[in-house]
Design an enzyme around this catalytic site. Structure first.
Site, PDB file in Angstrom:
ATOM      1  N   SER A  23     -49.676  11.680  -2.937  1.00 12.76           N
ATOM      2  CA  SER A  23     -48.363  11.446  -2.621  1.00 12.76           C
ATOM      3  C   SER A  23     -48.108  11.961  -1.074  1.00 12.76           C
ATOM      4  O   SER A  23     -46.807  11.949  -0.541  1.00 12.76           O
ATOM      5  CB  SER A  23     -47.397  12.236  -3.588  1.00 12.76           C
ATOM      6  OG  SER A  23     -47.736  13.456  -3.579  1.00 12.76           O
ATOM      7  N   THR A 155      -4.987 -10.820   0.600  1.00 10.41           N
ATOM      8  CA  THR A 155      -5.728 -10.518  -1.234  1.00 10.41           C
ATOM      9  C   THR A 155      -6.332 -11.862  -1.294  1.00 10.41           C
ATOM     10  O   THR A 155      -5.847 -12.798  -1.080  1.00 10.41           O
ATOM     11  CB  THR A 155      -4.627 -10.241  -2.124  1.00 10.41           C
ATOM     12  OG1 THR A 155      -3.765 -11.275  -2.113  1.00 10.41           O
ATOM     13  CG2 THR A 155      -3.836  -8.968  -1.797  1.00 10.41           C
ATOM     14  N   HIS A 156      -7.361 -11.683  -2.336  1.00  7.57           N
ATOM     15  CA  HIS A 156      -8.296 -12.930  -2.376  1.00  7.57           C
ATOM     16  C   HIS A 156      -8.712 -13.662  -1.159  1.00  7.57           C
ATOM     17  O   HIS A 156      -8.927 -14.918  -1.208  1.00  7.57           O
ATOM     18  CB  HIS A 156      -7.476 -13.843  -3.105  1.00  7.57           C
ATOM     19  CG  HIS A 156      -6.744 -13.104  -4.724  1.00  7.57           C
ATOM     20  ND1 HIS A 156      -7.109 -13.381  -5.688  1.00  7.57           N
ATOM     21  CD2 HIS A 156      -5.704 -12.552  -4.587  1.00  7.57           C
ATOM     22  CE1 HIS A 156      -6.712 -12.598  -6.779  1.00  7.57           C
ATOM     23  NE2 HIS A 156      -5.478 -12.116  -5.845  1.00  7.57           N
ATOM     24  N   SER A 277     -29.649 -15.711  19.779  1.00 13.35           N
ATOM     25  CA  SER A 277     -30.559 -16.583  19.031  1.00 13.35           C
ATOM     26  C   SER A 277     -31.503 -17.217  19.964  1.00 13.35           C
ATOM     27  O   SER A 277     -31.611 -17.129  21.037  1.00 13.35           O
ATOM     28  CB  SER A 277     -29.710 -17.899  18.412  1.00 13.35           C
ATOM     29  OG  SER A 277     -30.550 -18.878  18.471  1.00 13.35           O
ATOM     30  N   LYS A 283     -25.261 -18.564  20.842  1.00 19.05           N
ATOM     31  CA  LYS A 283     -24.680 -17.515  19.744  1.00 19.05           C
ATOM     32  C   LYS A 283     -24.835 -15.928  20.069  1.00 19.05           C
ATOM     33  O   LYS A 283     -25.288 -15.636  21.068  1.00 19.05           O
ATOM     34  CB  LYS A 283     -26.160 -17.662  18.789  1.00 19.05           C
ATOM     35  CG  LYS A 283     -26.043 -18.948  18.042  1.00 19.05           C
ATOM     36  CD  LYS A 283     -24.709 -19.052  17.029  1.00 19.05           C
ATOM     37  CE  LYS A 283     -24.955 -18.365  15.830  1.00 19.05           C
ATOM     38  NZ  LYS A 283     -25.828 -18.824  14.933  1.00 19.05           N
ATOM     39  N   GLU A 290     -24.734  -7.408   9.373  1.00 17.14           N
ATOM     40  CA  GLU A 290     -25.637  -8.115   8.470  1.00 17.14           C
ATOM     41  C   GLU A 290     -26.928  -7.169   7.747  1.00 17.14           C
ATOM     42  O   GLU A 290     -27.084  -7.244   6.500  1.00 17.14           O
ATOM     43  CB  GLU A 290     -26.349  -9.282   9.109  1.00 17.14           C
ATOM     44  CG  GLU A 290     -24.994 -10.297   9.344  1.00 17.14           C
ATOM     45  CD  GLU A 290     -25.550 -11.431  10.081  1.00 17.14           C
ATOM     46  OE1 GLU A 290     -26.321 -12.403   9.488  1.00 17.14           O
ATOM     47  OE2 GLU A 290     -25.479 -11.467  11.541  1.00 17.14           O
ATOM     48  N   GLN A 322     -43.100  12.093  -9.269  1.00 18.37           N
ATOM     49  CA  GLN A 322     -43.537  11.988  -8.039  1.00 18.37           C
ATOM     50  C   GLN A 322     -43.175  11.056  -7.466  1.00 18.37           C
ATOM     51  O   GLN A 322     -43.079  10.918  -5.955  1.00 18.37           O
ATOM     52  CB  GLN A 322     -45.085  12.017  -8.043  1.00 18.37           C
ATOM     53  CG  GLN A 322     -45.829  11.986  -6.647  1.00 18.37           C
ATOM     54  CD  GLN A 322     -47.304  12.130  -6.675  1.00 18.37           C
ATOM     55  OE1 GLN A 322     -47.839  13.156  -6.836  1.00 18.37           O
ATOM     56  NE2 GLN A 322     -48.088  11.100  -6.567  1.00 18.37           N
TER      57      GLN A 322
END
Ligand code: ARG
Length: 458
Positions: A23, A155-156, A277, A283, A290, A322
């Site tokens: 480990s 809302t929504h 991009s 872009k 993200e 471990q």
């Protein structure tokens, strides 16, 4: 036989097992804490007369030398070692001989690792706390700057009622303040010393657990030795704290992503916190948000790994445990890194107040205010709600807003309408009238700002 524990074995460990069992790649990170723990243990053994002052001095000097050498790079942590505890002990004995072999008296790797992890996580939790604080500060500053920037509240994801950008930011400040408090709480529960639990059943030596606890800045000792070596609640709790931080960051990320799309354009990220991009020259992408949204999945995975790893384990220590470090270290680091990049991204983004205001003007977000206007003039709220709904429908057919309906047409719908309705429907009025505690009016937002400031100043 090379392994420290191999006295009763007649064959060499298979190379596959050696690799699988090791480990060190993860717990090597805890070399400082492992040495700190050993220094305290050695001092305690000496104080209780379990080892001689001469041996203690040799151990102490040896351990300090190892610490310095690892820090300076003069000593490389052997990637083939089983774990950091074995590596340090073996290196100590190589350096100081017989005295090194006395260090592990009245101790087991089980209480040693439980101690090291708590010490290490205490430091990492402090970094997460600092990052949280910085995030709350950034939200506070943006909220202060944008306390009068009108935008639609949703809302929504449908435009609902008017709020300000500052009010919206303060909602997140509240979440991260809770996260900071939750983290503090988890650390408090974790900060007890398991050292002296030994393998599981304590030891026959007359040790002083309070002494080592005190030397290592713990608030006390874990009450039960079985629990001391087998509890990993603290790892799960910290992973949960990290998970909730990521949940909050991920919700904010989603909004940042929406807000900088052309469909919204409420904000513009600073060039230094956006990416391009390789093919589409136009872009400008919100990669930070993200990535944070994506990384939340990893952190939740860490939490589930820990809970699942623990749920079937008989007391006390089992090697399954471990696996705890990789998960909880990753959870805390991911949350801390995410907070650290989010704060400057928020501070440097530009809010497009015109677009926010334009969005607030469409979408009938003053419809509740029209219903409230009639209600305050005596109409029952349900009737006012129905009447306003019908006016909204009529407006939609004609491509109008509520405030564009002529008074005579309003009066046809209800005699209660008067000239003052146009004032009541203004976004500015709708906002300023929302004086209830916690709401978006200037006064209510100022109170919220003050509370956050107070929290930060504490
Ligand atoms: N590397 C081990 C861990 O992280 C240390 C404890 C080993 N204890 C044992 N009984 N094999 O859990």
């Amino acid at each position: 036989m090379s392994d420290l524990w191999s006295a009763r074995f007649k064959k060499e460990t298979d190379v596959l097992l050696k690799k699988f069992n090791s480990s060190i790649a993860v717990d090597g990170l805890m070399y400082c804490e492992d040495i700190e723990g050993s220094l305290a243990h050695a001092a305690m053994l000496c104080k209780k007369g379990i080892i001689s002052a001469k041996d203690c001095a040799a151990i102490t000097e040896g351990l300090k030398g190892i610490l310095e050498d690892i820090k300076s790079g003069a000593l490389e942590i052997d990637p083939e070692a089983e774990d950091i505890h074995m590596f340090v002990e073996a290196e100590l004995t190589r350096r100081i001989g017989e005295a090194g072999k006395r260090l592990h008296t009245a101790r087991s790797r089980n209480d040693q690792v439980a101690t090291d992890v708590r010490l290490y996580l205490r430091k990492k939790a402090a970094s997460a706390s600092a990052a949280l604080r910085n995030m709350i500060k950034a939200l506070y500053e943006v909220a202060l700057r944008e306390k009068d920037t009108v935008m639609p509240g949703y809302t929504h994801l449908q435009r609902a009622q008017p709020i300000t950008f500052g009010h919206h930011m303060l909602a997140y400040a509240s979440m991260f303040i809770r996260d900071a408090e939750r983290l503090k709480d988890a650390v408090k529960r974790m900060n007890l010393s398991p050292l002296g639990s030994a393998a599981l059943a304590g030891t026959t030596y007359n040790i002083d657990r309070a002494f080592t606890a005190n030397a290592l800045d713990f608030d006390g000792v874990v009450a039960n030795s079985l629990d001391g070596v087998s509890d990993r609640d603290f790892a799960a709790e910290l992973a949960f704290c990290a998970s909730l931080i990521m949940t909050h960051l991920s919700r904010l990320s989603e909004e940042v992503i929406l807000w900088c799309s052309w469909e919204f354009k409420f904000i513009e990220l600073d060039d230094s916190f956006a990416t391009g991009s390789s093919i589409m020259p136009q872009k400008k992408n919100p990669d930070v948000a993200e990535l944070v949204r994506g990384k939340s999945g990893r952190v939740f995975g860490d939490l589930i790994s820990l809970l699942t790893m623990l749920k079937g384990l008989p007391l006390a220590y089992n090697k399954d445990m471990q696996e705890d470090k990789e998960a909880v270290f990753d959870a805390l680091k991911t949350a801390t890194d995410s907070l650290e990049i989010f704060a400057p991204m928020l501070l440097s983004m530009r809010i497009n107040a015109d677009n926010c205001a334009a969005a607030a003007k469409r979408g009938f977000i003053n419809a509740t205010d029209m219903a409230d206007y009639l209600t305050k003039k005596g109409m029952p709220f349900r009737s006012a709600y129905k009447l306003t709904g019908e006016l909204v429908a009529a407006c939609q057919e004609n491509g109008m807003t509520l405030e564009e309906i002529p008074l005579e047409r309003l009066k046809e719908a209800s005699e209660l309408f008067d000239e003052d309705v146009y004032e009541a429907l203004k976004l500015k009025t709708c906002l300023e009238k929302r004086v209830s505690e916690g709401g978006p009016s200037g006064k209510a937002v100022q109170k919220q700002l003050n509370a956050v400031k107070e929290y930060l100043d504490e």
